[in-house]
Design a protein around this motif. Structure first.
Motif, short mmCIF file in Angstrom:
data_model
loop_
_atom_site.label_atom_id
_atom_site.label_comp_id
_atom_site.label_asym_id
_atom_site.label_seq_id
_atom_site.Cartn_x
_atom_site.Cartn_y
_atom_site.Cartn_z
N UNK A 90 70.73 43.01 34.63
CA UNK A 90 70.94 41.71 33.98
C UNK A 90 69.64 41.02 33.62
N UNK A 91 68.66 41.10 34.50
CA UNK A 91 67.37 40.45 34.24
C UNK A 91 66.63 41.14 33.09
N UNK A 92 66.71 42.46 33.04
CA UNK A 92 66.05 43.19 31.94
C UNK A 92 66.74 42.86 30.61
N UNK A 93 68.07 42.76 30.63
CA UNK A 93 68.78 42.34 29.41
C UNK A 93 68.35 40.95 28.98
N UNK A 94 68.16 40.07 29.93
CA UNK A 94 67.74 38.70 29.63
C UNK A 94 66.39 38.70 28.91
N UNK A 95 65.45 39.49 29.42
CA UNK A 95 64.12 39.56 28.80
C UNK A 95 64.22 40.13 27.39
N UNK A 96 65.14 41.07 27.18
CA UNK A 96 65.28 41.70 25.87
C UNK A 96 66.06 40.88 24.86
N UNK A 97 66.67 39.78 25.28
CA UNK A 97 67.50 39.01 24.34
C UNK A 97 67.07 37.55 24.17
#
Length: 196
Positions: A90-97
Motif C-alpha cells: 500500500x505504501x509503495x502504491x501511494x508513492x507511485x500515485x
C-alpha cells in the motif's frame, strides 16, 4: 536421489520456491528500477531519488531485525506476513500515485522497507514448517534458487514497462507481486497445518 527429488517436487516446497520467485521479482524490481521510476514520474533529482531508495533499503534491514524478534516471540504467524506485505504494498502504491515532498517520500519508503523486511524471518519459519526432517539444507538451497529465477525475469518485465513510458507501472507491479507473494504464504501455511 529419487526420494530427495520427490521432497523438492512436493506441493509445499514448490509453493515456497514460487514465493521466492514472486517476491524476488517484486522486491528486486523496485530496488533496481525504483530510482528511475521516481525520476521519470516526478522529475525528482537523481540524488534525491537515490536517497528515497536508500531509506527503503535501510528500512528493510531494520525490519529484518525487528522481524526476527517478532518471529522468536510469536512464531510464524499469518498476521505478521499479511500486515508486512499489505502495508508495504500500500505504501509503495501511494508513492507511485501521489506527488509528495521528498522528505515524506523517504519516510514512507523507509516504513515500507521496515514492513517488507519484517516478513523475512516468518518466511523462513514457514519454509521450515513444511520441510521434512533432515532435508532443510537441500530444501533451502532449492527454494533460494527461486530468487535467482525471479531476478532473471525481473529486468525484462520492469525494463519493458519503463521503455514503454509507464514508470507508474513499476510501483503497481511491485505492489502486485508483494500481494501475490502473500497468497503463496497462505498456501504454505495451509499445507503446514495439514502436515502429519
Amino acid at each position: 536421489f529419487r526420494q530427495e527429488l520427490m521432497v523438492l517436487m512436493s506441493p509445499p516446497i514448490l509453493l515456497c520456491f514460487l514465493f521466492y520467485v514472486i517476491s524476488s521479482i517484486g522486491f528486486g524490481g523496485f530496488r533496481t528500477f525504483g530510482v528511475s521510476s521516481i525520476v521519470e514520474l516526478y522529475g525528482t533529482p537523481l540524488a534525491a531519488a537515490n536517497g528515497a531508495l536508500t531509506g527503503f533499503l535501510i528500512g528493510s534491514s531494520v525490519g529484518i531485525l525487528a522481524g526476527g524478534w517478532i518471529a522468536d516471540r510469536f512464531g510464524a504467524r499469518m498476521i505478521t506476513a499479511a500486515i508486512g506485505f499489505l502495508v508495504a504494498a500500500g505504501l509503495i502504491l501511494l508513492v507511485g500515485t501521489v506527488s509528495m515532498p521528498m522528505a515524506l517520500m523517504v519516510g514512507i519508503l523507509s516504513l515500507a522497507g521496515i514492513m517488507r523486511g519484517s516478513v523475512q524471518s516468518t518466511r523462513d519459519l514457514f519454509v521450515l514448517s513444511v520441510t521434512p526432517s533432515g532435508s532443510s539444507g537441500k530444501v533451502f538451497g532449492f527454494v533460494y534458487n527461486g530468487a535467482m529465477v525471479g531476478a532473471s525475469i525481473m529486468p525484462l518485465l520492469y525494463g519493458w514497462v519503463l521503455d514503454a513510458g509507464k514508470p507508474q507501472a513499476v510501483f503497481w507491479l511491485t505492489a502486485g507481486f508483494m500481494t501475490l507473494a502473500l497468497c503463496t504464504f497462505f498456501g504454505v501455511k495451509r499445507l503446514a497445518a495439514n502436515k502429519p
